[in-house]
Design a protein around this motif. Structure first.
Motif, PDB file in Angstrom:
ATOM      1  N   GLU A 102       1.460   6.733  -6.690  1.00  0.00           N
ATOM      2  CA  GLU A 102       0.377   7.659  -7.044  1.00  0.00           C
ATOM      3  C   GLU A 102       0.818   9.109  -6.847  1.00  0.00           C
ATOM      4  O   GLU A 102       0.584   9.957  -7.707  1.00  0.00           O
ATOM      5  N   TYR A 103       1.485   9.382  -5.728  1.00  0.00           N
ATOM      6  CA  TYR A 103       1.965  10.744  -5.481  1.00  0.00           C
ATOM      7  C   TYR A 103       3.046  11.154  -6.482  1.00  0.00           C
ATOM      8  O   TYR A 103       3.098  12.296  -6.907  1.00  0.00           O
ATOM      9  N   ARG A 104       3.891  10.207  -6.864  1.00  0.00           N
ATOM     10  CA  ARG A 104       4.908  10.521  -7.880  1.00  0.00           C
ATOM     11  C   ARG A 104       4.237  10.879  -9.205  1.00  0.00           C
ATOM     12  O   ARG A 104       4.636  11.831  -9.878  1.00  0.00           O
ATOM     13  N   ALA A 105       3.228  10.086  -9.576  1.00  0.00           N
ATOM     14  CA  ALA A 105       2.516  10.358 -10.836  1.00  0.00           C
ATOM     15  C   ALA A 105       1.844  11.730 -10.777  1.00  0.00           C
ATOM     16  O   ALA A 105       1.904  12.491 -11.749  1.00  0.00           O
ATOM     17  N   GLN A 106       1.240  12.048  -9.648  1.00  0.00           N
ATOM     18  CA  GLN A 106       0.622  13.369  -9.502  1.00  0.00           C
ATOM     19  C   GLN A 106       1.678  14.466  -9.583  1.00  0.00           C
ATOM     20  O   GLN A 106       1.455  15.506 -10.213  1.00  0.00           O
ATOM     21  N   GLY A 107       2.830  14.240  -8.939  1.00  0.00           N
ATOM     22  CA  GLY A 107       3.910  15.227  -8.980  1.00  0.00           C
ATOM     23  C   GLY A 107       4.431  15.436 -10.393  1.00  0.00           C
ATOM     24  O   GLY A 107       4.679  16.572 -10.816  1.00  0.00           O
ATOM     25  N   GLU A 108       4.599  14.340 -11.128  1.00  0.00           N
ATOM     26  CA  GLU A 108       5.074  14.456 -12.510  1.00  0.00           C
ATOM     27  C   GLU A 108       4.043  15.165 -13.379  1.00  0.00           C
ATOM     28  O   GLU A 108       4.412  15.968 -14.248  1.00  0.00           O
ATOM     29  N   ALA A 109       2.765  14.892 -13.151  1.00  0.00           N
ATOM     30  CA  ALA A 109       1.717  15.576 -13.916  1.00  0.00           C
ATOM     31  C   ALA A 109       1.731  17.069 -13.601  1.00  0.00           C
ATOM     32  O   ALA A 109       1.615  17.902 -14.517  1.00  0.00           O
ATOM     33  N   MET A 110       1.901  17.407 -12.331  1.00  0.00           N
ATOM     34  CA  MET A 110       1.969  18.827 -11.949  1.00  0.00           C
ATOM     35  C   MET A 110       3.203  19.482 -12.562  1.00  0.00           C
ATOM     36  O   MET A 110       3.148  20.619 -13.041  1.00  0.00           O
TER      37      MET A 110
ATOM     38  N   GLU B 284       0.842  -1.207   0.000  1.00  0.00           N
ATOM     39  CA  GLU B 284       0.000   0.000   0.000  1.00  0.00           C
ATOM     40  C   GLU B 284       0.873   1.251   0.000  1.00  0.00           C
ATOM     41  O   GLU B 284       0.572   2.223  -0.698  1.00  0.00           O
ATOM     42  N   ARG B 285       1.946   1.223   0.777  1.00  0.00           N
ATOM     43  CA  ARG B 285       2.850   2.368   0.835  1.00  0.00           C
ATOM     44  C   ARG B 285       3.466   2.622  -0.536  1.00  0.00           C
ATOM     45  O   ARG B 285       3.530   3.763  -1.003  1.00  0.00           O
ATOM     46  N   GLN B 286       3.879   1.549  -1.204  1.00  0.00           N
ATOM     47  CA  GLN B 286       4.467   1.681  -2.535  1.00  0.00           C
ATOM     48  C   GLN B 286       3.443   2.241  -3.525  1.00  0.00           C
ATOM     49  O   GLN B 286       3.771   3.103  -4.351  1.00  0.00           O
ATOM     50  N   SER B 287       2.199   1.750  -3.431  1.00  0.00           N
ATOM     51  CA  SER B 287       1.174   2.244  -4.366  1.00  0.00           C
ATOM     52  C   SER B 287       0.859   3.713  -4.095  1.00  0.00           C
ATOM     53  O   SER B 287       0.664   4.489  -5.035  1.00  0.00           O
ATOM     54  N   ILE B 288       0.820   4.108  -2.834  1.00  0.00           N
ATOM     55  CA  ILE B 288       0.562   5.514  -2.494  1.00  0.00           C
ATOM     56  C   ILE B 288       1.711   6.381  -2.998  1.00  0.00           C
ATOM     57  O   ILE B 288       1.489   7.453  -3.578  1.00  0.00           O
ATOM     58  N   LEU B 289       2.949   5.925  -2.786  1.00  0.00           N
ATOM     59  CA  LEU B 289       4.104   6.686  -3.269  1.00  0.00           C
ATOM     60  C   LEU B 289       4.078   6.807  -4.796  1.00  0.00           C
ATOM     61  O   LEU B 289       4.365   7.876  -5.346  1.00  0.00           O
TER      62      LEU B 289
END
Length: 176
Positions: free
Chosen positions: A95-103, A88-93
């Motif tokens: 997801e946050y990386r993908a959001q950061g890259e999109a931003m 779960e921690r890996q999936s959350i990280l």
């Protein structure tokens, strides 16, 4: 009862004591009659109370068993989630990386768009300044040409020729 009767007889004081079996029999009979009256008056209620209590205890035990099973299920669920915690921690990280890259991509795109607009505006401003400078230079050159022509005419033209030239142009203007 028998034990207490024996103790009571033994504590009668000093000396010889003769057991009074008649008194003892009367007491035992009195006790049996008392228990019989209680059973006759409240026997069904007492039996109902104890059987209801037994059913209540059985129900409570069944409830406790079901709660125990539910708690075991919850414990297994929590253990499973703890086991999957790293995933779960890996999936959350991720997801946050993908959001950061999109931003980041959005910010870069906006910066490029802004830079393009600034470049276009600078080009328009430079073009306008060049046009304005050209007009200013043309006006200055026209003034200098006029000044040079006047000077040249004043040097080459005599007063009489000057009068003839003015008359000629005045007649052209008036006739036209």
């Amino acid at each position: 009862m028998l034990v207490t009767a024996g103790v009571a007889l033994a504590s009668d004081g000093g000396g010889e004591h003769q057991a009074d079996w008649g008194n003892f029999a009367f007491r035992v009979a009195n006790f049996v009659i008392f228990i019989g009256i209680i059973y006759w008056a409240a026997g069904k209620k007492i039996v109902g109370f104890f059987s209801g209590r037994r059913k209540g205890i059985e129900q409570e035990l069944n409830d406790l068993e079901s709660r125990k099973a539910e708690a075991a299920k919850n414990l297994a669920d929590v253990e499973r989630r703890i086991a999957n915690l790293e995933q779960e921690r890996q999936s959350i990280l991720a997801e946050y990386r993908a959001q950061g890259e999109a931003m980041q991509a959005a910010i870069i795109e906006k910066a490029e768009k802004t830079a393009s607009q600034i470049t276009e505006q600078a080009a328009r401003t430079a073009e306008n300044e060049i046009k304005q400078a050209m007009e200013t230079m043309r006006a200055e050159m026209a003034d200098q040409i006029i000044a040079a022509a006047e000077k040249m005419l004043q040097e080459k033209l005599t007063g009489e020729e000057h009068e003839k030239l003015i008359d000629k142009y005045l007649t052209k203007v008036v006739l036209n």
